[in-house]
Scaffold this active site. Structure first.
Site, PDB file in Angstrom:
ATOM      1  N   CYS A   1     -22.099 -24.510  42.560  1.00  0.00           N
ATOM      2  CA  CYS A   1     -23.315 -23.820  42.996  1.00  0.00           C
ATOM      3  C   CYS A   1     -23.965 -23.006  41.886  1.00  0.00           C
ATOM      4  CB  CYS A   1     -23.027 -22.944  44.209  1.00  0.00           C
ATOM      5  SG  CYS A   1     -21.921 -21.538  43.905  1.00  0.00           S
TER       6      CYS A   1
ATOM      7  N   CYS B   1     -13.848 -19.263  45.761  1.00  0.00           N
ATOM      8  CA  CYS B   1     -14.885 -18.657  46.595  1.00  0.00           C
ATOM      9  C   CYS B   1     -14.375 -18.459  48.021  1.00  0.00           C
ATOM     10  CB  CYS B   1     -16.143 -19.533  46.596  1.00  0.00           C
ATOM     11  SG  CYS B   1     -17.552 -18.788  47.450  1.00  0.00           S
TER      12      CYS B   1
END
Length: 364
Positions: free
Chosen positions: A198, A101
Site C-alpha cells: 500500500c 500491519c
C-alpha cells in the site's frame, strides 16, 4: 454487542459492516489514515487507505446510518510497518508488511483503542472464521479457499481473537459479496481489489528502497563464491528472484540462475540453480499462537510460507531457540523474514518469522 467496524473503503469491509448492523449490533465505522501525504489518491487497484478510500468508506457508513470517524494512525504505521519493512530488507530479509500491519495496527493499536472506548469487538472484512473449540476460540480458514486470508491473520493471539469479528468467513465467494453490496446500493460494489504494497502504490519496490536507503555496488557470486556479476544494492534482491540479475558470467550448464541468499554485511548476493531453492528445514524464534498452544513440544502440522501457497505437511519441534519445522517435501524459495503459518487442517495453530533456512540441496 458494541462493534467498531474497520472500513477500508473497499467492498469487503463495507459488506462486513452492513452484516454487523443487520445482526443487531451497535456499530461505529472507522477509517484508518495511514499516510499523511495529503494528495494521496488511488489508481485503479493500486494503493489503499487513500483519500478516495476514506470518502468511499464515509459514503458506505452514511448509507448504513452508522457514525463514522477517521483515525490518524500514520505515525504508528510509519514506525511499526514502514520502518520495519526497511530494516528487514537492510538485514537481508524479505518482510511481509501486511502481516506487520495486521499485527501492529489493525489488531493491536486499533483493538487497544477500541477496548479503551468500550467496544466489544473490531469487525473487519477479512475472509476467515472463528469457531469455539475444546480449548477455546480457534481461527480457521474461510469457506472460500480462493479468498482465504487466515494466513495474514496468523499473527493474532488468543486475546485478540476474543475481540474480533469476521462476518465474511462463511461466504462462499467474493462474487456473493459484490452482489450483496450492489443489492444494498453500496457504490463500492464493483470497486477493484487493492494490490501491491500500500505504501509503494507504483509497485517499484527496488526504486523505493533505493530512495530510502541508497545504493552500494557489490558482488553477485555463485554458491562456490566465484564472482559472476555486480549489483547496486543487496537490499533490492529477494530469494527466488530471477529477473534483473544481469549476470556477466553465464552458468556452465546454460540454465538460468536465481537468488539463493542475500548477505547484507558483505553486500553480496548469492545465486545458483533453481533446484538449490529447495529448502528442507526452516526455523524462527519470533512466534505466537492463534489460540491455545500445542500440548506437546513436538507436533505434526501443515506449514504455509506465503499467503497463496499450498500448505505442506510437516513436523514442528519447539525448543529454547524457537521453532524448527521440517516439511515432508522441500519448500520452494524460502527467504528469512517470511512468515510461516502452521495449520491443523483448517485451524491456524500459530506463526513464526523465519530467520534460518537449511537447503535440501548440498553445495557441490
Amino acid at each position: 454487542m458494541r462493534v467498531l467496524a474497520a472500513m477500508s473503503g473497499g467492498v469487503d469491509s463495507a459488506v462486513a459492516a452492513a452484516r454487523a448492523v443487520d445482526a443487531g449490533h451497535e456499530v461505529v465505522g472507522v477509517h484508518l489514515a495511514l499516510s499523511r501525504a495529503g494528495g494521496t489518491l488511488r489508481t485503479g487497484s493500486r494503493g489503499c487507505c487513500t483519500i478516495e478510500d476514506a470518502m468511499d468508506a464515509r459514503r458506505v457508513a452514511d448509507k448504513l446510518g452508522i457514525p463514522f470517524y477517521v483515525w490518524d494512525f500514520s505515525e504508528r504505521f510509519r514506525d511499526d510497518v514502514i520502518a520495519d519493512f526497511i530494516s528487514e530488507y537492510q538485514a537481508g530479509r524479505t518482510p511481509n508488511p501486511c502481516m506487520r500491519c495486521n499485527e501492529k495496527i489493525k489488531f493491536a493499536a486499533l483493538l487497544e483503542r477500541a477496548i479503551e472506548l468500550g467496544f466489544d469487538a473490531v469487525c473487519t472484512g477479512h475472509y476467515a472464521s472463528l469457531r469455539d473449540g475444546e480449548r477455546g476460540l480457534e481461527l480457521h480458514r474461510a469457506a472460500d479457499d480462493a479468498k482465504d486470508q487466515s494466513y495474514v491473520l496468523g499473527v493474532l493471539t488468543a486475546e485478540q481473537l476474543a475481540h474480533t469479528y469476521f462476518p465474511l468467513g462463511d461466504t462462499p465467494s467474493k462474487a456473493v459479496v459484490r452482489a450483496e453490496a450492489a443489492e444494498r446500493g453500496l457504490l463500492v460494489a464493483s470497486k477493484p481489489d487493492s494490490h501491491d504494497i500500500c505504501f509503494i502504490p507504483d509497485g517499484d519496490t527496488r526504486g523505493w528502497l533505493a530512495e530510502k536507503v541508497g545504493t552500494a555496488t557489490g558482488d553477485i557470486v555463485d554458491r562456490e563464491g566465484h564472482v559472476v556479476g555486480s549489483h547496486e544494492g543487496a537490499h533490492a534482491y529477494t530469494v527466488g528472484q530471477r529477473r534483473g540479475l544481469h549476470l556477466g558470467v553465464p552458468a556452465a550448464d546454460g540454465k538460468p540462475r536465481f537468488v539463493l541468499e542475500v548477505r547484507p554485511v558483505s553486500n553480496t548476493v548469492v545465486v545458483g540453480p533453481k533446484e538449490a531453492l529447495a529448502i528442507g528445514r526452516i526455523a524462527g524464534a519470533r512466534l505466537s499462537w492463534a489460540g491455545a498452544e500445542p500440548l506437546t513440544d513436538e507436533f505434526a502440522c501443515d506449514v504455509q510460507i506465503r499467503a497463496h501457497a499450498d500448505p505442506v505437511p510437516a513436523q514442528a519441534v519447539r525448543g529454547e531457540d524457537g521453532l524448527i519445522v521440517t516439511p515432508v517435501e522441500p519448500l520452494d524459495g524460502v527467504a528469512p523474514g517470511q512468515t510461516a503459518v502452521l495449520y491443523d487442517g483448517t485451524r491456524v495453530i500459530g506463526q513464526f518469522t523465519i530467520d534460518r533456512t537449511e537447503s535440501a540441496v548440498p553445495v557441490g
